[in-house]
Design a protein around this motif. Structure first.
Motif, PDB file in Angstrom:
ATOM      1  N   PHE A  81       0.848  -1.188   0.000  1.00 34.66           N
ATOM      2  CA  PHE A  81       0.000   0.000   0.000  1.00 34.66           C
ATOM      3  C   PHE A  81       0.881   1.234   0.000  1.00 34.66           C
ATOM      4  O   PHE A  81       1.838   1.335   0.771  1.00 34.66           O
TER       5      PHE A  81
ATOM      6  N   SER B 225       1.742   5.031   0.724  1.00 35.43           N
ATOM      7  CA  SER B 225       1.365   6.094   1.661  1.00 35.43           C
ATOM      8  C   SER B 225       2.612   6.860   2.068  1.00 35.43           C
ATOM      9  O   SER B 225       3.727   6.328   2.064  1.00 35.43           O
TER      10      SER B 225
ATOM     11  N   SER C 148      -3.403   2.640   8.969  1.00 32.94           N
ATOM     12  CA  SER C 148      -4.711   3.054   9.466  1.00 32.94           C
ATOM     13  C   SER C 148      -5.722   3.174   8.332  1.00 32.94           C
ATOM     14  O   SER C 148      -6.863   2.706   8.434  1.00 32.94           O
ATOM     15  N   VAL C 149      -5.304   3.803   7.223  1.00 28.56           N
ATOM     16  CA  VAL C 149      -6.196   3.957   6.070  1.00 28.56           C
ATOM     17  C   VAL C 149      -6.558   2.587   5.493  1.00 28.56           C
ATOM     18  O   VAL C 149      -7.720   2.300   5.194  1.00 28.56           O
ATOM     19  N   LEU C 150      -5.553   1.737   5.340  1.00 28.93           N
ATOM     20  CA  LEU C 150      -5.794   0.412   4.770  1.00 28.93           C
ATOM     21  C   LEU C 150      -6.694  -0.420   5.672  1.00 28.93           C
ATOM     22  O   LEU C 150      -7.594  -1.121   5.186  1.00 28.93           O
TER      23      LEU C 150
ATOM     24  N   SER D  93      -9.011   0.614   7.619  1.00 29.22           N
ATOM     25  CA  SER D  93     -10.391   1.082   7.444  1.00 29.22           C
ATOM     26  C   SER D  93     -10.984   0.560   6.139  1.00 29.22           C
ATOM     27  O   SER D  93     -12.145   0.157   6.095  1.00 29.22           O
ATOM     28  N   ARG D  94     -10.192   0.547   5.087  1.00 27.69           N
ATOM     29  CA  ARG D  94     -10.702   0.113   3.783  1.00 27.69           C
ATOM     30  C   ARG D  94     -11.072  -1.365   3.768  1.00 27.69           C
ATOM     31  O   ARG D  94     -12.057  -1.763   3.133  1.00 27.69           O
ATOM     32  N   ILE D  95     -10.277  -2.190   4.429  1.00 23.82           N
ATOM     33  CA  ILE D  95     -10.544  -3.631   4.397  1.00 23.82           C
ATOM     34  C   ILE D  95     -11.333  -4.090   5.615  1.00 23.82           C
ATOM     35  O   ILE D  95     -11.540  -5.286   5.812  1.00 23.82           O
ATOM     36  N   ARG D  96     -11.736  -3.119   6.440  1.00 20.11           N
ATOM     37  CA  ARG D  96     -12.545  -3.387   7.629  1.00 20.11           C
ATOM     38  C   ARG D  96     -11.833  -4.292   8.639  1.00 20.11           C
ATOM     39  O   ARG D  96     -12.444  -5.165   9.255  1.00 20.11           O
TER      40      ARG D  96
ATOM     41  N   GLU E 254      -8.813   1.929  14.752  1.00 15.89           N
ATOM     42  CA  GLU E 254      -8.883   0.519  15.098  1.00 15.89           C
ATOM     43  C   GLU E 254      -7.995   0.261  16.322  1.00 15.89           C
ATOM     44  O   GLU E 254      -7.082   1.033  16.619  1.00 15.89           O
TER      45      GLU E 254
END
Length: 264
Positions: A72, A74, A82-84, A86-89, A121
């Motif tokens: 990823f 960034s 953190s962003v990833l 959130s994207r993959i839950r 998370e």
């Protein structure tokens, strides 16, 4: 309970290997999904290739354990994770200690520090050189009588019930508080755990002049996990540790999970 989807922040250094082993152990216990991710900076095709090669190494370490592997892009590893997540839950981010820290303790590098100030998370940090010994043997919550910790008592008690392990509540007496009040606070927390789960929590007051010395008086089981609640200063649904909790994290000889404020 956290661990339904675990994301490991992987690097080819020792901290990355520790995080991978711990993340795999947690997902094995919870039966949750496991994602292994490496973050690389934008505009760096060479580092993107290195990141993918690192994940090939991680896959070899895991063997037959099922997992997804992602690179990823960034500007920062902490932000990227953190962003990833959130994207993959994912609901739990696992990272290792920074290089050069004391063996058996958590040393915060830039990635962990960033996560502890922005993650939505839960964050799990592995001490340097930590080797999982199977399923968690006990969950211990660092308890202070305040709303965030009272909420965490219920959450951690639920997790202990699901895992079938004891729950312990510890509080620190740094010779600045009223010991009787601290024990009264723990008694109320025990009641909270009992009312929500029927678990009778163990309690302990660790006494010393500083946090590190206090934690050295505490007995730790192999496989034990320590949980800290976010500070009252944290934004809703974000991780943020206060000064005392940060000292607890650095002195802990066991992995530490930090819950976001309002975690449910």
């Amino acid at each position: 309970m956290i661990g339904e989807h675990v994301i490991v922040g992987y690097t080819t250094g020792a901290g990355g290997h520790d995080a991978l082993a711990l993340g795999a152990a947690i997902s094995g216990v919870t039966g949750g999904e496991l994602t292994v991710a490496t973050i690389y900076p934008p505009g760096s095709p060479g580092q993107a290739v290195e990141a993918q090669a690192g994940l090939t190494q991680a896959a070899a370490e895991l063997g037959d354990l099922p997992a997804d592997f992602l690179t990823f892009e960034s500007r920062g590893a902490g932000r990227g994770l953190s962003v990833l997540a959130s994207r993959i839950r994912a609901d739990l981010i696992v990272v290792g200690s920074a290089g050069g820290g004391q063996h058996g303790r958590i040393a915060l590098g830039g990635t962990a520090d960033r996560l502890l100030h922005l993650s939505s998370e839960a964050v799990l940090l592995a001490p340097a050189g930590y080797q999982p010994v199977g399923a968690p043997s006990r969950l211990t919550l660092a308890y202070v009588h305040r709303p965030q910790c009272d909420e965490a008592v219920d959450r951690v008690a639920q997790a202990a019930l699901r895992l079938g392990v004891p729950l312990r509540l510890i509080t620190l007496d740094l010779r600045t508080d009223d010991p009787d009040r601290l024990r009264d606070d723990l008694a109320l927390a025990v009641r909270l755990a009992w009312e929500s789960t029927g678990i009778e929590a163990e309690t302990e007051v660790a006494e010393a002049h500083d946090v590190a010395a206090a934690l050295e008086t505490v007995e730790w089981l192999p496989g034990e996990l320590l949980v800290c609640a976010a500070s009252e200063d944290a934004q809703p649904h974000r991780v943020f540790l206060g000064e005392l909790a940060m000292k607890v994290l650095r002195a802990s000889p066991r992995p530490v999970t930090v819950l976001p404020r309002g975690y449910a």
